[in-house]
Motif scaffolding. Structure first.
Motif, PDB file in Angstrom:
ATOM      1  N   ILE A 136       0.864  -1.170   0.000  1.00 28.31           N
ATOM      2  CA  ILE A 136       0.000   0.000   0.000  1.00 28.31           C
ATOM      3  C   ILE A 136       0.906   1.227   0.000  1.00 28.31           C
ATOM      4  N   GLN A 137       0.638   2.137  -0.904  1.00 29.99           N
ATOM      5  CA  GLN A 137       1.419   3.373  -0.978  1.00 29.99           C
ATOM      6  C   GLN A 137       0.458   4.532  -1.201  1.00 29.99           C
ATOM      7  N   ASP A 138       0.575   5.567  -0.376  1.00 30.15           N
ATOM      8  CA  ASP A 138      -0.307   6.736  -0.466  1.00 30.15           C
ATOM      9  C   ASP A 138      -1.773   6.329  -0.381  1.00 30.15           C
ATOM     10  N   ASP A 139      -2.081   5.423   0.553  1.00 33.41           N
ATOM     11  CA  ASP A 139      -3.444   4.925   0.784  1.00 33.41           C
ATOM     12  C   ASP A 139      -4.047   4.225  -0.426  1.00 33.41           C
ATOM     13  N   ARG A 140      -3.194   3.764  -1.321  1.00 30.53           N
ATOM     14  CA  ARG A 140      -3.684   3.034  -2.495  1.00 30.53           C
ATOM     15  C   ARG A 140      -2.942   1.718  -2.610  1.00 30.53           C
ATOM     16  N   GLY A 141      -3.663   0.715  -3.075  1.00 29.94           N
ATOM     17  CA  GLY A 141      -3.025  -0.572  -3.311  1.00 29.94           C
ATOM     18  C   GLY A 141      -2.124  -0.496  -4.538  1.00 29.94           C
ATOM     19  N   LYS A 142      -0.882  -0.770  -4.323  1.00 25.31           N
ATOM     20  CA  LYS A 142       0.071  -0.699  -5.432  1.00 25.31           C
ATOM     21  C   LYS A 142       0.350  -2.086  -5.996  1.00 25.31           C
ATOM     22  N   CYS A 143       0.437  -3.058  -5.109  1.00 21.21           N
ATOM     23  CA  CYS A 143       0.747  -4.421  -5.531  1.00 21.21           C
ATOM     24  C   CYS A 143       0.022  -5.372  -4.587  1.00 21.21           C
ATOM     25  N   VAL A 144      -0.565  -6.393  -5.141  1.00 21.64           N
ATOM     26  CA  VAL A 144      -1.313  -7.345  -4.323  1.00 21.64           C
ATOM     27  C   VAL A 144      -1.208  -8.730  -4.968  1.00 21.64           C
ATOM     28  N   ASN A 145      -1.188  -9.751  -4.129  1.00 20.17           N
ATOM     29  CA  ASN A 145      -1.175 -11.105  -4.692  1.00 20.17           C
ATOM     30  C   ASN A 145      -2.585 -11.703  -4.627  1.00 20.17           C
TER      31      ASN A 145
END
Length: 177
Positions: A154-163
Motif C-alpha cells: 500500500i502506498q499513499d493509501d492506495r493498493g500498489k501491488c497485491v497477490n
C-alpha cells in the motif's frame, strides 16, 4: 585553410584522446582500424600494433557483425550524422564484452566521406548489474505471488501491488482492488 582552429593538431589534444576513459577508433570503410587510443587497446587486450592489423569484424561477436550496417550506409549518404548502439564483442582472451558504441562519419574538407570515428564504452559490468536486478525482481515477484497468507503493498493509501491470496481473503478482484 577553412578558418577553423584545429585542436587535434595540438600534441596535448592527442595526449588527451589517448588518456580518456573510453575507447576511440578511426575505422576505414572496409572495417580496418586506422588508429586507436590506449583505452581501446586495453578494453580488447590487443597491443596498438595488433589492433591496426585487425578488422572490426574480427573483434565483433559473430552474430552481431552486421547489426548496424544499415546505419553506416545512412551515415555515408548523409541521412544520419551519428548513431549509438549496443552489441557484443570478443577480447583477445576470448571474453565477451558488451559495448555501447557511438559511430560518426568524418568527412574530408571537400565533403567526401573520409573514415568512421567510433567511441566505445565497455558496458559489461552495467549489464551484469541490470541482469542481477531483473532476476532479483522476478524472484521477489514470484515469492509474493505464491505467498498463501496474502501480501499487499500500500502506498499513499492506495493498493500498489497485491497477490491473489490477499484478493481472495479480502473479497476483491484485481479490477476492484
Amino acid at each position: 585553410k577553412d578558418g577553423i582552429s584545429r585542436q587535434n593538431e595540438d600534441p596535448e589534444f592527442h595526449d588527451a584522446v589517448d588518456q580518456v576513459a573510453v575507447g576511440i577508433a578511426m575505422v576505414s570503410f572496409e572495417g580496418g582500424f586506422l588508429n586507436v587510443n590506449k583505452k581501446f587497446c586495453q578494453i580488447f587486450g590487443y597491443s596498438y600494433k595488433e589492433m591496426l592489423e585487425l578488422n572490426y569484424k574480427e573483434i565483433t561477436y559473430f552474430e552481431d557483425v552486421h547489426l548496424y550496417s544499415g546505419n553506416i550506409e545512412k551515415l555515408i549518404t548523409g541521412e544520419e550524422n551519428s548513431f549509438i548502439g549496443e552489441k557484443r564483442y570478443c577480447s583477445k582472451s576470448g571474453v565477451m564484452i558488451w559495448g555501447k558504441i557511438t559511430i560518426s562519419l568524418i568527412r574530408k574538407n571537400s565533403g567526401e566521406p573520409h573514415y568512421l570515428l567510433a567511441v566505445f564504452e565497455d558496458i559489461s559490468d552495467r549489464l551484469k548489474i541490470e541482469t542481477a536486478l531483473s532476476e532479483s525482481q522476478i524472484s521477489y515477484r514470484n515469492l509474493v505471488e505464491q505467498d498463501k497468507d496474502g501480501t499487499a503493498l500500500i502506498q499513499d493509501d492506495r493498493g500498489k501491488c497485491v497477490n491473489c491470496a490477499t484478493l481472495k481473503l479480502a473479497g476483491y478482484t484485481i479490477e476492484s482492488w
